[in-house]
Write a protein that holds these residues in place. Structure first.
Motif, PDB file in Angstrom:
ATOM      1  N   HIS A  71       2.450   6.473   3.359  1.00 56.79           N
ATOM      2  CA  HIS A  71       2.622   5.165   2.711  1.00 56.79           C
ATOM      3  C   HIS A  71       1.496   4.765   1.768  1.00 56.79           C
ATOM      4  O   HIS A  71       1.706   4.088   0.787  1.00 56.79           O
ATOM      5  N   ASP A  72       0.276   5.188   2.064  1.00 62.41           N
ATOM      6  CA  ASP A  72      -0.860   4.720   1.264  1.00 62.41           C
ATOM      7  C   ASP A  72      -1.371   5.762   0.281  1.00 62.41           C
ATOM      8  O   ASP A  72      -2.498   5.631  -0.213  1.00 62.41           O
ATOM      9  N   ARG A  78      -3.283   4.794  -2.754  1.00 66.44           N
ATOM     10  CA  ARG A  78      -4.652   4.252  -2.726  1.00 66.44           C
ATOM     11  C   ARG A  78      -5.601   5.076  -3.585  1.00 66.44           C
ATOM     12  O   ARG A  78      -6.637   4.590  -4.026  1.00 66.44           O
ATOM     13  N   HIS A  94       5.802  -0.939   2.270  1.00 63.59           N
ATOM     14  CA  HIS A  94       5.066  -1.399   3.454  1.00 63.59           C
ATOM     15  C   HIS A  94       4.336  -2.721   3.282  1.00 63.59           C
ATOM     16  O   HIS A  94       3.926  -3.333   4.261  1.00 63.59           O
TER      17      HIS A  94
END
Ligand SMILES: [Fe+2]
Length: 526
Positions: A320-321, A324, A373
């Protein structure tokens, strides 16, 4: 997480690695698909040099994975140079040039960073930073290479590719890092890929002419003269089509040798590796992605989601990240409040996750779930600002798991919350209408909290989503209609229907309708 034996993801290794290369573009401060373009050129160049299929395969994957270690040490870099992405944007083009060009680029970047300081102070600060950088440069490069090698082994790549990854920043003249290797001691694949990365970068800036001029200028220093010569002889042909935009399809069709399709277990391992790749971005994030994945999967199980959805939630948690990487470690590690522009960049990270993952059609569905998310039921989330209806049970669970897990981790501006405090904060998000109550309860139960029974759960133990399905069933909608109205699959509707029937003790739609009437469940939905 259980092993998966019956899923049919059919993900190609090349597709997964190509998607990940877009995350590394972001981390290196380069335009998206820069690495993809360099992969196309690397393979074309390898073909003109007469490489075998196996050698071309190494070139192909090395080009895609060159920056796999890019998140290693960025927290430390940002502490020295501010926005490490801006620093990389400035220095990647001159890495293969003269040392003075690299130094000039670094000084310009540092002057911009410290533009608020008076002249003598800025000179002193820059001198200090350059001195420190000189001392840590080798270690940073070595860390970058080592992390890249270890992650590559987790994707199943062999010794030869890993060795070449360790030499990705070496130069023909021995002035590279981390080992100062020279000439033919450097793997042939690394020599080809290094040139291709330079050529694609300058081709974007100034066309074939600039690419040829820069590569010629670097013959015998950064690059092997024989490869430079071959590139210059056929540059217009080798670079053809690379200016036209996307290289995605070209990369997928160019894979030398047999395509590798990942087994379910291999795909899970790759998801774990991507989670770790992501969390290296900041020491505050270590273990975040895998923690969210495990928590969300357990919550999904407790909510009674079908096995396929549980697997998807777990994988989406791992991935999900990944976006980043496109935001500076300086922002993730900032101890004070973020400025408006820094917040804007933070809000972009889920968009980047979506861009990275949905570039691949095989990963698109998972990518959409992963990138949701930070969405909230009242539309206050990001990056889409979606409201409740498109948020599937899986998305609601992932959002609650991410929120809870993040609260139990330390952040630069606050210590980790104790489990009870995090649970209370999560419940207050539910009360405010931002997070789904059932999803939050399942996450809290999965995290070991005792769950208070809610009024809604008292209706025969039906979940909120099951009540929604029941209302629509009772009003005569087909399963297909319900799937469309609730943005879920027909398979999930069938799964919910079976659960509802068994919970309320009926076997027909008529029986379910009577139950809904009896319990006054038809008022809120058409
Ligand atoms: Fe996030």
């Amino acid at each position: 997480m259980q092993k998966h034996t019956s899923r049919t993801s059919r993900i190609r290794l090349a597709e997964l690695v190509a998607a990940l290369s877009i995350a590394t573009d972001l981390a290196m401060g380069q335009p998206m698909e820069y690495v993809l373009g360099s992969c196309v050129l690397s393979v074309r160049l390898g073909e003109t040099l007469g490489l075998s299929v196996n050698e071309l395969r190494e070139v192909y994957y090395l080009a895609l994975l060159r920056y796999l270690g890019c998140n290693a040490g960025t927290h430390e870099q940002a502490a020295l140079v501010g926005d490490e992405l801006a620093m990389r944007t400035a220095t990647v083009p001159v890495y293969g040039g003269e040392p003075s060009q690299f130094m000039d680029a670094m000084v310009s970047h540092l002057r911009m960073l410290h533009m608020d300081l008076a002249s003598p102070d800025v000179d002193r600060v820059i001198a200090q930073v350059l001195l420190t950088l000189q001392n840590v440069m080798q270690e940073l490069a070595a860390g970058h290479c080592e992390v890249g090698q270890r992650l590559a082994s987790r994707f199943g790549f062999g010794e030869s590719l890993q060795q070449a990854l360790g030499q990705a920043y070496e130069r023909w003249d021995g002035q590279g890092v981390p080992g100062g290797m020279k000439g033919e001691a450097i793997a042939a694949s690394a020599r080809i890929v290094s040139l291709a990365h330079d050529a694609v970068l300058f081709h974007r800036m100034g066309g074939v002419e600039m690419a040829v001029a820069v590569v010629k200028e670097r013959a015998g220093t950064a690059h092997e003269p024989r490869i430079v010569e071959r590139f210059c002889q056929a540059a217009p042909h080798l670079l053809a089509g690379l200016e036209a935009g996307s290289s995605w399809e070209a990369v997928l069709s160019l894979e030398p040798g047999e395509q590798t399709i990942l087994s379910e277990e291999q795909f899970d391992n790759a998801c774990r590796a991507i989670a770790d790749f992501t969390d290296l971005k900041s020491p505050y994030l270590l273990g975040h992605s895998s923690g969210v994945a495990e928590l969300a999967a357990e919550a999904a199980r407790r909510c009674g989601l079908p096995e396929d959805d549980i697997v998807a939630v777990w994988r989406a948690g791992m991935l999900h990240d990944v976006g980043r990487t496109g935001v500076s470690s300086g922002i993730w590690g900032k101890p004070g409040p973020l400025s408006d522009s820094e917040w804007e960049r933070v809000r972009l990270h889920s968009y980047y996750s979506e861009r990275v993952l949905t570039r691949s059609s095989a990963l698109a569905q998972l990518g959409a779930l992963a990138a949701s998310h930070h969405e909230r039921l009242d539309g206050s989330g990001y990056h889409r600002g979606a409201s409740a209806s498109p948020l599937t049970p899986a998305a609601r669970i992932l959002a609650a798991a991410d929120a809870y897990h993040a609260m139990t981790e330390p952040r630069p501006h606050r210590p980790a919350l104790a489990p009870e405090a995090a649970a209370e904060a999560l419940r207050s998000e539910v009360r405010a209408g931002r997070l789904d109550g059932e999803a939050a309860n399942a996450v809290l139960a999965a995290a070991g909290h005792r769950i208070r029974t809610t009024r809604r759960a008292l209706v025969a133990g039906l979940s909120e989503r099951e009540v929604e399905v029941l209302r629509l069933l009772a009003r005569g909608h087909s399963k297909k209609d319900i799937a469309g109205l609730l943005f879920i699959s027909e398979k999930t509707v069938s799964h919910h229907t079976q659960h509802i029937y068994s919970k309320i003790g009926v076997s027909t739609r008529a029986g379910a309708t009577l139950f809904a009437l009896q319990h006054d469940l038809l008022s809120a939905m058409g």
